[in-house]
Write an enzyme that holds these catalytic residues in place. Structure first.
Site, mmCIF file in Angstrom:
data_model
loop_
_atom_site.group_PDB
_atom_site.id
_atom_site.type_symbol
_atom_site.label_atom_id
_atom_site.label_comp_id
_atom_site.label_asym_id
_atom_site.label_seq_id
_atom_site.Cartn_x
_atom_site.Cartn_y
_atom_site.Cartn_z
ATOM 1 N N SER A 88 127.419 59.872 -79.854
ATOM 2 C CA SER A 88 127.638 59.408 -81.354
ATOM 3 C C SER A 88 127.970 60.366 -82.341
ATOM 4 O O SER A 88 128.084 60.151 -83.334
ATOM 5 C CB SER A 88 126.315 58.718 -81.861
ATOM 6 O OG SER A 88 125.811 57.889 -80.707
ATOM 7 N N THR A 190 123.962 58.032 -85.642
ATOM 8 C CA THR A 190 124.422 59.400 -86.702
ATOM 9 C C THR A 190 123.193 60.430 -86.689
ATOM 10 O O THR A 190 122.109 59.835 -86.491
ATOM 11 C CB THR A 190 124.093 59.026 -87.994
ATOM 12 O OG1 THR A 190 125.561 57.641 -88.124
ATOM 13 C CG2 THR A 190 124.678 60.067 -89.054
ATOM 14 N N THR A 207 128.653 62.307 -87.746
ATOM 15 C CA THR A 207 128.718 61.126 -86.924
ATOM 16 C C THR A 207 130.248 60.821 -86.262
ATOM 17 O O THR A 207 131.292 61.558 -86.842
ATOM 18 C CB THR A 207 128.336 59.778 -87.377
ATOM 19 O OG1 THR A 207 128.237 58.937 -86.311
ATOM 20 C CG2 THR A 207 129.174 59.173 -88.450
ATOM 21 N N ARG A 217 139.041 53.455 -89.521
ATOM 22 C CA ARG A 217 137.344 53.049 -90.206
ATOM 23 C C ARG A 217 136.849 54.317 -90.550
ATOM 24 O O ARG A 217 136.837 55.304 -89.747
ATOM 25 C CB ARG A 217 136.860 52.233 -89.170
ATOM 26 C CG ARG A 217 135.588 51.915 -89.637
ATOM 27 C CD ARG A 217 134.348 52.467 -89.293
ATOM 28 N NE ARG A 217 133.068 52.030 -89.713
ATOM 29 C CZ ARG A 217 131.801 52.710 -89.332
ATOM 30 N NH1 ARG A 217 131.869 53.977 -88.875
ATOM 31 N NH2 ARG A 217 130.942 52.054 -89.732
ATOM 32 N N THR A 240 121.085 56.021 -91.122
ATOM 33 C CA THR A 240 121.679 55.904 -90.036
ATOM 34 C C THR A 240 121.966 54.033 -89.536
ATOM 35 O O THR A 240 121.272 53.275 -90.314
ATOM 36 C CB THR A 240 120.904 56.495 -88.612
ATOM 37 O OG1 THR A 240 121.515 56.379 -87.668
ATOM 38 C CG2 THR A 240 119.455 55.851 -88.569
ATOM 39 N N GLY A 241 122.805 53.748 -88.678
ATOM 40 C CA GLY A 241 123.133 52.253 -88.399
ATOM 41 C C GLY A 241 124.286 52.063 -88.920
ATOM 42 O O GLY A 241 125.562 52.871 -88.758
HETATM 43 N N1 GLY Z 1 126.257 55.215 -89.471
HETATM 44 C C1 GLY Z 1 127.521 55.600 -89.038
HETATM 45 C C2 GLY Z 1 128.523 54.959 -89.204
HETATM 46 O O1 GLY Z 1 128.420 53.686 -89.314
HETATM 47 O O2 GLY Z 1 129.668 55.302 -88.983
#
Ligand code: GLY
Length: 333
Positions: A88, A190, A207, A217, A240-241
């Site tokens: 990740s 992340t 991340t 994106r 994070t998330g």
């Molecule tokens: N939290 C990392 C992302 O959505 O890219």
């Protein structure tokens, strides 16, 4: 029960993750935990999302060796960026739908300086480039080829970020090409790290973003206020998330603002999560957001939308991995 706020009366410790002797519970203030006594004022503290205790330890060692908060955090996060088994973050991260690994990162110091890179390819250490953007450009965020070229100009090497493991995973994913983000995937996402050393706050995050995201994106991690926010007079927060949530709500900024108004880090995180969770309609499955926060006195807190969010706290060299309280008790449809 799935719509009620869960409250654990004690820290939930994960003995398998703990390498240092268990610290005194009162040294850490976490969501839903009372009472708290003692003070972390003046201590060196690093807090990171997920079980990134090795990153905390590296940051602590760097601080001990004389580095400032920001450079210590960069050292800790760089370690995770180089870990090919972490799918990740950095090298070895999962690619987007076209098979490209693109990296997002940002950093912020106690004086309000900030830097970031997003959609950056071919460079192993976005957190280091983010620091360079912060200190060596008049800008806050560089994107795509501009970020890569800036890094190359500053002497970073071009490398292939796609590991064999990630390539195999991508090929398997291509068979169905279904985009279904999974909360808490492999217990990490992340890395966000916040900390205080010599009474100076700082934070950074890094991340490779959501696995199999659309090409182009960008998530919350390079966005100041979404993935990270630091105010040297108040506190710091990182997230994070599912990045889209933090981007729509500026959750890290919100947590710091709640702390500015007098909330503890734990309460500030809970309120920022509630702001998001109250609005969820339908499936919660892809709605994870985990927040960690620290205030200028060294109090630490965390909260998440869904269960399963863990974070690592290192205070003067002693580490615990804890599970945050969460708004929902279960991950259901
Ligand atoms: N939290 C990392 C992302 O959505 O890219």
């Amino acid at each position: 029960m799935s719509n009620t706020i869960k409250r654990r009366s004690l820290l939930k410790l994960f003995p398998a993750y703990i390498v240092a002797p268990t610290i005194i519970v009162s040294q850490v203030k976490v969501a839903g935990c009372t009472p708290v006594s003692g003070s972390n004022n003046g201590k060196t503290i690093f807090v990171s999302t997920w079980n990134n205790q090795s990153a905390n330890r590296i940051a602590t060692q760097s601080a001990k060796n004389g580095k400032n908060t920001i450079d210590a955090i960069v050292d800790g996060i760089s370690h995770v960026e180089s870990d090919i088994n972490d799918m990740s973050v950095g090298k070895g991260g999962r690619p987007d739908r076209e098979g490209d690994v693109t990296l997002d990162s940002c950093i912020m110091d106690h004086e309000g300086n900030a830097g970031g890179v997003c959609y950056m390819k071919d460079i192993e250490h976005p957190i280091q480039v983010a620091r360079d953007v912060m200190y060596h450009t008049p800008h806050v965020l560089l994107a795509g080829d501009g970020a890569t070229n800036f890094a190359l100009q500053r002497g970073y090497e071009k490398i292939n970020l796609l590991s064999t493991k990630a390539k195999i995973a991508y090929k398997e994913w291509k068979v169905k090409s279904e985009y279904k983000p999974t909360p808490n995937i492999e217990q990490h996402d992340t890395i966000g790290m916040i900390g205080i050393h010599d009474r100076k706050l700082g934070g950074g995050c890094s991340t490779s973003g959501l696995a199999y995201k659309m090409q182009g994106r960008v998530g919350d991690s390079p966005i100041i206020g979404a993935g990270l926010y630091v105010d040297g007079e108040v506190g710091a927060c990182t997230a994070t998330g599912m990045g889209e949530i933090m981007m729509k709500n500026l959750s890290s900024f919100l947590v710091v603002e709640f702390m500015r108004s007098g909330d503890s880090p734990a309460e500030a995180c809970r309120k920022a999560v509630k702001r998001v969770a109250d609005k969820i309609k339908g499936s919660k499955k892809d709605q994870q957001m985990g927040l960690i926060a620290i205030d200028k006195d060294g109090n630490v807190g965390a909260y998440s939308v869904l269960p399963g969010f863990v974070y690592a706290v290192t205070i003067d060299g002693e580490t615990n991995v804890l599970e945050s309280d969460s708004f929902f008790d279960v991950i259901d449809e």
